[in-house]
Enzyme design. Structure first.
Site, PDB file in Angstrom:
ATOM      1  N   CYS A  87     -54.772 -86.817  57.572  1.00 19.98           N
ATOM      2  CA  CYS A  87     -56.158 -87.130  58.387  1.00 19.98           C
ATOM      3  C   CYS A  87     -57.412 -87.295  57.328  1.00 19.98           C
ATOM      4  CB  CYS A  87     -56.389 -86.132  59.563  1.00 19.98           C
ATOM      5  SG  CYS A  87     -57.448 -86.593  60.830  1.00 19.98           S
ATOM      6  N   HIS A 177     -51.408 -85.395  62.379  1.00 15.66           N
ATOM      7  CA  HIS A 177     -51.122 -83.919  62.081  1.00 15.66           C
ATOM      8  C   HIS A 177     -49.845 -83.468  62.249  1.00 15.66           C
ATOM      9  CE1 HIS A 177     -55.437 -83.119  61.962  1.00 15.66           C
ATOM     10  NE2 HIS A 177     -55.705 -84.029  62.559  1.00 15.66           N
ATOM     11  N   GLU A 179     -48.585 -80.733  61.070  1.00 17.14           N
ATOM     12  CA  GLU A 179     -48.534 -79.625  61.361  1.00 17.14           C
ATOM     13  C   GLU A 179     -48.632 -78.926  62.682  1.00 17.14           C
ATOM     14  OE1 GLU A 179     -50.960 -81.318  60.274  1.00 17.14           O
ATOM     15  OE2 GLU A 179     -53.016 -80.280  60.469  1.00 17.14           O
TER      16      GLU A 179
END
Ligand code: XMP
Length: 521
Positions: A87, A177, A179
């Site tokens: 990002c 993202h 994660e």
């Protein structure tokens, strides 16, 4: 020997994202050690000397052209290590290497579909057979021009440069993202980066985690005595065991009964810790002190602050009696921190003052020891197993520091506390009896500040509403309500109304988090 310096590790450069600790946690899940460093503190000389296998640049709330708001040592791009920008990290990497970033015409927040354009090691097994993957986005800016020698790996409809790479120099950038769990195959992408690109070796386990935390505690507290606020929940129990292993008899646990605990909880805690685990435990009955301060208070933040302050006052009172106590240990977890304040001082907005974080007084005489503050609940449970704590303690549902106070919106009264303790008791007991307790991440009963009309035995009643909440979650940051079978709901509703005077209606909370939170206040 320092446990972490000699390990090969991944360095995470933090630009203030809510998810930086989640990146670290994913890396731990793969059995790899990682270290987070603020973007302001990048030390390239140290990076070259240490055994670092790769670098991840986190997301963040800033714009890459706000040069006065952040510091970024570009030399990090020349150390020859693989770099993954996520990002904001993707944008800064692109900008610093000669690309361009601009405001997106179409901001992307939430789920997005990305389409594969070219093959990449980073995206091995990441796309489905239709060359599509679902990812989670949260950005207003986007890379509009790639740096030289980069190619596009994937695009969305609105942002062409969603995944880009320069495989010769091992530079990779992703706009989404990987994660967060909402990015379905995010873990695959991170695993590819770690093992196929950085070629890092697995070297990290709960046992290593335990040893490192024990070592860190010893370094922090030296020869001083530490008091530990024990609640009997998994977090403070794990902290107490860690400290007991680190400093032995220099640990004194204090269990404060604030009058807002579950039914019979004080007896169970004293029995487990004092009698079974032989931990140095002081039991303080402060029921009246707490309730007298809280009576007539209805504002949720005021309740939290009063409780936080009083806890500390009591700990300080006992610290004075014991002498030579400089530290207070607490079971603060990462989600408590992130929702109470921003860890990096950046723009994560405050949701509520968790009593062991934002609810603490500004001036405190004791220094804090918070060994779990970068861990998530399930990691703490694994650590608890490693510390030989019983399954009973480890698998307990979380219980908030301010206890029942934040489960009775509106003013607090002795009568309400009594009713709520009973309702909670029947609910949890039934969950255990029907084998549901361990399928649920957290469950509780609450008392709503309205009375409604009912009819019992031909008579009118005008009594409280009991709200039941049961959620599933991974880490308490997001949650879904639990889907009970109708039969169980009928049973528990009957049990509560038949056994507790003061309740004539039971409702079930069917909101997830977000938009609600797990607790009512
Ligand atoms: P929320 O309500 O913020 O709760 O969605 C997330 C998790 O945190 C627990 N919680 C607390 N735990 N002190 C604690 O130790 C607090 O002040 C506190 N407030 C909420 C909550 O029970 C849930 O597990």
């Amino acid at each position: 020997m320092s446990l972490s310096n000699n390990l090969n590790k991944i360095l995470i450069v933090d630009f203030g994202s809510q998810f930086t600790q989640l990146i670290a946690r994913r890396i731990r899940e793969f059995g790899v050690f990682s270290e987070i460093v603020s973007h302001k503190k990048i030390n390239v000389t140290k990076i070259i000397k240490e055994n670092i296998s790769g670098i991840i640049l986190s997301g963040g709330p800033l714009n890459v052209y706000q040069n006065d708001k952040f510091k970024f040592d570009k030399k990090i791009l020349k150390v020859g290590l693989p770099i993954l920008g996520i990002c904001f990290g993707h944008q800064i990497l692109s900008k610093e290497l000669g690309g361009r970033v601009k405001k997106s015409k179409h901001r992307e927040f939430g789920l997005a579909t990305i389409n594969k354009i070219s093959n990449s090691v980073l995206t091995k097994n990441f796309f489905n057979q239709k060359n599509i993957s679902n990812v989670w986005m949260s950005h207003a800016d986007q890379v509009s021009k790639m740096p030289k020698n980069f190619k596009v790996i994937a695009s969305t409809k609105n942002s062409k440069l969603t995944i880009i790479e320069n495989s010769k120099n091992n530079f990779y950038g992703v706009q989404f993202h990987p994660e967060v769990t909402h990015t379905k195959k995010g873990k695959i992408l991170l695993r590819n980066f770690l093992f196929l690109i950085c070629k890092v070796k697995k070297n990290w386990s709960s046992k290593d985690q335990k040893l490192k935390l024990i070592k860190d505690i010893r370094e922090q507290v030296g020869n001083n005595k530490v008091i530990c606020g024990l609640s009997g929940g998994v977090d403070s129990s794990v902290v107490a065991q860690l400290l007991s292993k680190a400093i032995g008899k220099k640990l004194i646990c204090i269990f404060v009964n604030n009058g807002l605990l579950r039914k019979n909880e004080e007896k169970q805690v004293v029995n487990t810790f004092k009698k079974k685990l032989k931990i140095n435990l002081i039991y303080v009955n402060a029921e009246k002190e707490f309730i007298n301060k809280l009576i007539k208070v209805s504002d949720p933040e005021k309740k939290r602050k009063i409780i936080g302050n009083l806890f500390i006052k009591i700990f300080e009172r006992y610290a004075k009696k014991i002498k030579n106590v400089k530290f207070l240990a607490q079971g603060t977890l990462y989600p408590d921190l992130i929702e109470s304040k921003s860890v990096t001082g950046s723009q994560t907005s405050k949701i509520k003052s968790h009593h062991n974080v934002g609810g603490l007084p500004k001036k405190m005489k004791l220094k804090l020891v918070e060994p779990l503050k970068f861990l998530f609940k399930d990691e703490v449970r694994k650590l608890g197993l490693e510390l030989n704590l019983s399954k009973d303690i480890i698998s307990r549902h979380p219980f908030p520091g301010p206890g029942l106070a934040i489960r009775m919106p509106g003013i607090i009264t002795y009568e309400k506390i009594k009713i709520l303790k009973e309702a909670d008791f029947y609910f949890i007991k039934a969950l255990k009896e029907y084998g549901l307790y361990h399928k649920i991440w957290q469950a509780y009963a609450a008392l709503l500040p309205v009375k409604t009309v009912g009819v019992m035995g031909d008579n009118r009643t005008y009594e409280h509403i009991c709200l039941l909440r049961a959620i599933t979650s991974e880490d308490g940051m997001t949650a879904d309500f639990f889907d009970f079978p109708r039969g169980f709901m009928q049973l528990i509703s009957n049990q509560i109304i038949n056994n507790i005077r003061g309740i004539n209606r039971v409702v079930y909370d069917v909101t997830s988090k977000p938009p609600s939170t797990i607790e009512l206040e």
